[in-house]
Write a protein that holds these residues in place. Sequence first.
Motif, PDB file in Angstrom:
ATOM      1  N   UNK A  75       0.835  -1.205   0.000  1.00 12.74           N
ATOM      2  CA  UNK A  75       0.000   0.000   0.000  1.00 12.74           C
ATOM      3  C   UNK A  75       0.871   1.256   0.000  1.00 12.74           C
ATOM      4  N   UNK A  76       0.230   2.409  -0.188  1.00 11.12           N
ATOM      5  CA  UNK A  76       0.956   3.671  -0.268  1.00 11.12           C
ATOM      6  C   UNK A  76       1.729   3.973   1.010  1.00 11.12           C
ATOM      7  N   UNK A  77       1.220   3.525   2.161  1.00 11.36           N
ATOM      8  CA  UNK A  77       1.905   3.779   3.427  1.00 11.36           C
ATOM      9  C   UNK A  77       3.009   2.767   3.700  1.00 11.36           C
ATOM     10  N   UNK A  78       3.259   1.860   2.732  1.00 11.50           N
ATOM     11  CA  UNK A  78       4.312   0.874   2.899  1.00 11.50           C
ATOM     12  C   UNK A  78       3.862  -0.433   3.515  1.00 11.50           C
ATOM     13  N   UNK A  79       2.634  -0.469   3.995  1.00 13.47           N
ATOM     14  CA  UNK A  79       2.112  -1.690   4.616  1.00 13.47           C
ATOM     15  C   UNK A  79       1.917  -2.773   3.546  1.00 13.47           C
ATOM     16  N   UNK A  80       2.184  -4.013   3.929  1.00 11.98           N
ATOM     17  CA  UNK A  80       2.056  -5.141   3.016  1.00 11.98           C
ATOM     18  C   UNK A  80       0.935  -6.065   3.496  1.00 11.98           C
ATOM     19  N   UNK A  81       0.058  -6.434   2.584  1.00 15.76           N
ATOM     20  CA  UNK A  81      -0.978  -7.403   2.941  1.00 15.76           C
ATOM     21  C   UNK A  81      -1.208  -8.331   1.761  1.00 15.76           C
ATOM     22  N   UNK A  82      -1.825  -9.466   2.025  1.00 16.83           N
ATOM     23  CA  UNK A  82      -2.081 -10.460   0.992  1.00 16.83           C
ATOM     24  C   UNK A  82      -3.531 -10.401   0.534  1.00 16.83           C
ATOM     25  N   UNK A  83      -3.737 -10.604  -0.738  1.00 13.50           N
ATOM     26  CA  UNK A  83      -5.080 -10.714  -1.293  1.00 13.50           C
ATOM     27  C   UNK A  83      -5.093 -11.901  -2.253  1.00 13.50           C
ATOM     28  N   UNK A  84      -6.235 -12.212  -2.791  1.00 13.38           N
ATOM     29  CA  UNK A  84      -6.357 -13.375  -3.665  1.00 13.38           C
ATOM     30  C   UNK A  84      -6.741 -12.971  -5.083  1.00 13.38           C
ATOM     31  N   UNK A  85      -6.255 -13.743  -6.038  1.00 11.02           N
ATOM     32  CA  UNK A  85      -6.599 -13.590  -7.450  1.00 11.02           C
ATOM     33  C   UNK A  85      -7.208 -14.909  -7.903  1.00 11.02           C
ATOM     34  N   UNK A  86      -8.328 -14.826  -8.644  1.00  2.51           N
ATOM     35  CA  UNK A  86      -8.999 -16.035  -9.117  1.00  2.51           C
ATOM     36  C   UNK A  86      -8.455 -16.452 -10.474  1.00  2.51           C
ATOM     37  N   UNK A  87      -8.053 -17.715 -10.578  1.00  2.60           N
ATOM     38  CA  UNK A  87      -7.727 -18.331 -11.859  1.00  2.60           C
ATOM     39  C   UNK A  87      -8.820 -19.358 -12.129  1.00  2.60           C
ATOM     40  N   UNK A  88      -9.535 -19.200 -13.226  1.00  2.00           N
ATOM     41  CA  UNK A  88     -10.642 -20.104 -13.524  1.00  2.00           C
ATOM     42  C   UNK A  88     -10.558 -20.683 -14.918  1.00  2.00           C
ATOM     43  N   UNK A  89     -10.872 -21.955 -15.036  1.00  2.00           N
ATOM     44  CA  UNK A  89     -10.927 -22.614 -16.342  1.00  2.00           C
ATOM     45  C   UNK A  89     -12.054 -23.635 -16.318  1.00  2.00           C
ATOM     46  N   UNK A  90     -12.532 -24.003 -17.483  1.00  2.00           N
ATOM     47  CA  UNK A  90     -13.678 -24.902 -17.576  1.00  2.00           C
ATOM     48  C   UNK A  90     -13.373 -26.247 -16.927  1.00  2.00           C
ATOM     49  N   UNK A  91     -14.266 -26.678 -16.046  1.00  2.00           N
ATOM     50  CA  UNK A  91     -14.104 -27.970 -15.390  1.00  2.00           C
ATOM     51  C   UNK A  91     -14.259 -29.119 -16.375  1.00  2.00           C
ATOM     52  N   UNK A  92     -14.872 -28.829 -17.532  1.00  2.00           N
ATOM     53  CA  UNK A  92     -15.066 -29.864 -18.553  1.00  2.00           C
ATOM     54  C   UNK A  92     -13.781 -30.155 -19.315  1.00  2.00           C
ATOM     55  N   UNK A  93     -12.774 -29.302 -19.106  1.00  2.00           N
ATOM     56  CA  UNK A  93     -11.499 -29.529 -19.753  1.00  2.00           C
ATOM     57  C   UNK A  93     -11.291 -28.668 -20.993  1.00  2.00           C
ATOM     58  N   UNK A  94     -10.098 -28.778 -21.560  1.00  2.00           N
ATOM     59  CA  UNK A  94      -9.700 -27.980 -22.716  1.00  2.00           C
ATOM     60  C   UNK A  94     -10.029 -28.724 -24.001  1.00  2.00           C
ATOM     61  N   UNK A  95     -10.755 -28.069 -24.889  1.00  2.00           N
ATOM     62  CA  UNK A  95     -11.081 -28.678 -26.184  1.00  2.00           C
ATOM     63  C   UNK A  95     -10.012 -28.260 -27.196  1.00  2.00           C
ATOM     64  N   UNK A  96      -9.212 -29.198 -27.695  1.00  2.00           N
ATOM     65  CA  UNK A  96      -8.102 -28.848 -28.588  1.00  2.00           C
ATOM     66  C   UNK A  96      -8.546 -28.284 -29.935  1.00  2.00           C
ATOM     67  N   UNK A  97      -9.809 -28.488 -30.291  1.00  2.00           N
ATOM     68  CA  UNK A  97     -10.302 -27.989 -31.580  1.00  2.00           C
ATOM     69  C   UNK A  97     -10.820 -26.551 -31.498  1.00  2.00           C
ATOM     70  N   UNK A  98     -10.764 -25.959 -30.318  1.00  2.00           N
ATOM     71  CA  UNK A  98     -11.260 -24.595 -30.139  1.00  2.00           C
ATOM     72  C   UNK A  98     -10.118 -23.672 -29.737  1.00  2.00           C
ATOM     73  N   UNK A  99     -10.245 -22.411 -30.126  1.00  2.00           N
ATOM     74  CA  UNK A  99      -9.310 -21.401 -29.641  1.00  2.00           C
ATOM     75  C   UNK A  99      -9.624 -21.107 -28.178  1.00  2.00           C
ATOM     76  N   UNK A 100      -8.661 -20.537 -27.501  1.00  2.00           N
ATOM     77  CA  UNK A 100      -8.836 -20.204 -26.088  1.00  2.00           C
ATOM     78  C   UNK A 100      -8.715 -18.704 -25.908  1.00  2.00           C
TER      79      UNK A 100
END
Length: 203
Positions: A75-100
């Motif tokens: 942060x601007x005052x120099x304080x450090x804290x942790x937050x989360x970032x979501x990584x999401x992908x289809x649970x059905x898996x990657x279809x190789x015949x489609x662009x991503x």
Amino acid sequence: MSNTFIIMALPNALSEIFQCIDQKQDEFIERFNEAISVSANAEKSQDTTGVIEWVDKLLKSLGFFTELKNVEVVKLDGAIHSTSVIFGSSAAGHCPNKSTILIYCHFGFTGIQKEDELGNHLQNNNFYGNGILDLSSIIAWLNTIEVFETSKIDKPVNIKFIISPKETESNTGLSNLLISEKDCFLESKECPPGERNMAVMKK
């Protein structure tokens, strides 16, 4: 000389999509209102956990596998804290015949000053609050995916999400995280960035 207009019928899939959107309009508005409320409540404590958990739960309900990645934010005052970032992908898996496509979205606190109930975020058919546009982009993507799922129409592309608090963009934590995922989550060579993520992905 008369003009001749040819009226073509919409493809069946597109008609089904439009019909589904009309049927779910009230539901989508309520979802957006709920998202605003979660963000506004988070603003009071400057804690993004509630928003991240809300989006993460919604992604999972739409058939996505998600991971929460920790990022350190200075942060601007120099304080450090942790937050989360979501990584999401289809649970059905990657279809190789489609662009991503990779969809990056961020959110900030909506800055709603009212202490009123949910419905008061919506006035005269308009939503009010700082950060509304950022939040709306996330909801719009998720609503679109729900429409495809409800209509049982196959999505034409593979979809991946990275969703983060806006504060991570000005810190090296997010850049370092993306670099560490270049051979894992970001390995798809045909994975062009979507949404507002060009500057972030260039890092």
